[in-house]
Design an enzyme around this catalytic site. Structure first.
Site, PDB file in Angstrom:
ATOM      1  N   CYS A 120      15.323  93.532  29.667  1.00 53.98           N
ATOM      2  CA  CYS A 120      14.911  94.824  30.251  1.00 53.98           C
ATOM      3  C   CYS A 120      16.019  95.351  31.149  1.00 53.98           C
ATOM      4  CB  CYS A 120      13.625  94.664  31.065  1.00 53.98           C
ATOM      5  SG  CYS A 120      12.111  94.627  30.081  1.00 53.98           S
ATOM      6  N   HIS A 132      13.708  90.222  20.421  1.00 54.53           N
ATOM      7  CA  HIS A 132      15.056  90.613  19.991  1.00 54.53           C
ATOM      8  C   HIS A 132      15.313  90.098  18.581  1.00 54.53           C
ATOM      9  CE1 HIS A 132      15.379  86.785  22.173  1.00 54.53           C
ATOM     10  NE2 HIS A 132      16.334  86.462  21.330  1.00 54.53           N
ATOM     11  N   CYS A 134      13.025  90.617  33.795  1.00 55.59           N
ATOM     12  CA  CYS A 134      13.408  90.269  32.427  1.00 55.59           C
ATOM     13  C   CYS A 134      14.875  90.634  32.199  1.00 55.59           C
ATOM     14  CB  CYS A 134      12.503  91.003  31.440  1.00 55.59           C
ATOM     15  SG  CYS A 134      13.076  90.909  29.733  1.00 55.59           S
ATOM     16  N   HIS A 168       9.257  96.417  27.018  1.00 54.53           N
ATOM     17  CA  HIS A 168       9.146  94.959  27.051  1.00 54.53           C
ATOM     18  C   HIS A 168       8.017  94.493  26.132  1.00 54.53           C
ATOM     19  CE1 HIS A 168       9.630  90.922  28.660  1.00 54.53           C
ATOM     20  NE2 HIS A 168       8.316  90.829  28.550  1.00 54.53           N
ATOM     21  N   ASP A 176      26.054  89.769  21.406  1.00 51.24           N
ATOM     22  CA  ASP A 176      25.607  88.504  21.991  1.00 51.24           C
ATOM     23  C   ASP A 176      26.752  87.888  22.796  1.00 51.24           C
ATOM     24  OD1 ASP A 176      23.103  86.350  21.185  1.00 51.24           O
ATOM     25  OD2 ASP A 176      24.882  85.532  22.181  1.00 51.24           O
ATOM     26  N   HIS A 219      18.430  89.095  16.082  1.00 50.51           N
ATOM     27  CA  HIS A 219      19.848  88.787  15.956  1.00 50.51           C
ATOM     28  C   HIS A 219      20.353  89.368  14.633  1.00 50.51           C
ATOM     29  CE1 HIS A 219      19.860  85.326  18.951  1.00 50.51           C
ATOM     30  NE2 HIS A 219      18.570  85.394  18.686  1.00 50.51           N
TER      31      HIS A 219
HETATM   32  P1  AMP Z   1      17.150  83.442  21.530  1.00 47.94           P
HETATM   33  O1  AMP Z   1      17.644  82.016  21.648  1.00 47.94           O
HETATM   34  O2  AMP Z   1      16.728  83.831  20.153  1.00 47.94           O
HETATM   35  O3  AMP Z   1      16.140  83.772  22.589  1.00 47.94           O
HETATM   36  O4  AMP Z   1      18.436  84.342  21.799  1.00 47.94           O
HETATM   37  C1  AMP Z   1      18.886  84.706  23.058  1.00 47.94           C
HETATM   38  C2  AMP Z   1      20.298  85.151  22.895  1.00 47.94           C
HETATM   39  O5  AMP Z   1      20.670  85.899  24.035  1.00 47.94           O
HETATM   40  C3  AMP Z   1      21.318  84.004  22.768  1.00 47.94           C
HETATM   41  O6  AMP Z   1      21.995  84.111  21.517  1.00 47.94           O
HETATM   42  C4  AMP Z   1      22.249  84.222  23.963  1.00 47.94           C
HETATM   43  O7  AMP Z   1      23.588  83.936  23.658  1.00 47.94           O
HETATM   44  C5  AMP Z   1      22.030  85.693  24.269  1.00 47.94           C
HETATM   45  N1  AMP Z   1      22.280  86.105  25.641  1.00 47.94           N
HETATM   46  C6  AMP Z   1      21.820  85.515  26.769  1.00 47.94           C
HETATM   47  N2  AMP Z   1      22.237  86.196  27.860  1.00 47.94           N
HETATM   48  C7  AMP Z   1      22.971  87.246  27.388  1.00 47.94           C
HETATM   49  C8  AMP Z   1      23.676  88.325  28.011  1.00 47.94           C
HETATM   50  N3  AMP Z   1      23.702  88.475  29.338  1.00 47.94           N
HETATM   51  N4  AMP Z   1      24.328  89.199  27.227  1.00 47.94           N
HETATM   52  C9  AMP Z   1      24.325  89.060  25.876  1.00 47.94           C
HETATM   53  N5  AMP Z   1      23.672  88.078  25.233  1.00 47.94           N
HETATM   54  C10 AMP Z   1      23.008  87.186  25.971  1.00 47.94           C
HETATM   55 ZN    ZN Z   2      11.942  92.670  28.903  1.00 48.92          ZN
END
Ligand code: AMP
Ligand code: ZN
Length: 113
Positions: A7, A99, A4, A46, A30, A101
């Site tokens: 994680c 998560h 994950c 998780h 983000d 936002h």
């Molecule tokens: P969701 O679409 O609600 O699942 O949000 C996932 C979020 O994770 C998106 O806004 C991505 O830009 C963000 N994301 C994906 N990979 C990373 C990473 N390595 N570091 C920081 N944010 C990430």
């Molecule tokens: Zn996880």
């Protein structure tokens, strides 16, 4: 979970810009910000999505929201902010680790509800 992304970020195995960390909660910026402030708040444990919140793990969700209030103060989001959770495919969730936002730093115009 071993495979994950979030994680691994919480464990420090994948780099991130951490803005808050405690025993239960980790928060980081983000990678693709949608507002001047865009932070992701996750439980270290998780939990795949909001649909998997139960009486056994819901205290971690409360901890996430305690952290959200602290982070908002820390980031100077005095004018307010938006907290979003996407759940499952139809909800637009792309990373299957619960998560929240935090979006802020400007007047958010689009209203989803
Ligand atoms: P969701 O679409 O609600 O699942 O949000 C996932 C979020 O994770 C998106 O806004 C991505 O830009 C963000 N994301 C994906 N990979 C990373 C990473 N390595 N570091 C920081 N944010 C990430
Ligand atoms: Zn996880």
């Amino acid at each position: 979970m071993s495979d994950c992304l979030f994680c691994k970020i919480a464990a420090g195995e994948i780099p991130s810009t951490c803005v808050y960390s405690d025993d239960d909660v980790f928060a980081f910026r983000d990678i693709n910000p949608q507002a001047p402030t865009h932070i992701l708040v996750i439980p270290r444990q998780h939990i795949a999505c909001a649909d998997e919140i139960t009486a056994e793990n819901s205290a971690l969700v409360a901890k996430c929201f305690e952290a959200i209030a602290k982070i908002a103060r820390q980031e100077g989001l005095t004018g307010g902010y938006r907290v979003i959770n996407n759940c499952g495919e139809d909800g637009g969730q792309t990373v299957c680790h619960l998560h929240f936002h935090i979006l802020g730093g400007k007047k958010l115009s689009e209203r989803m509800i």
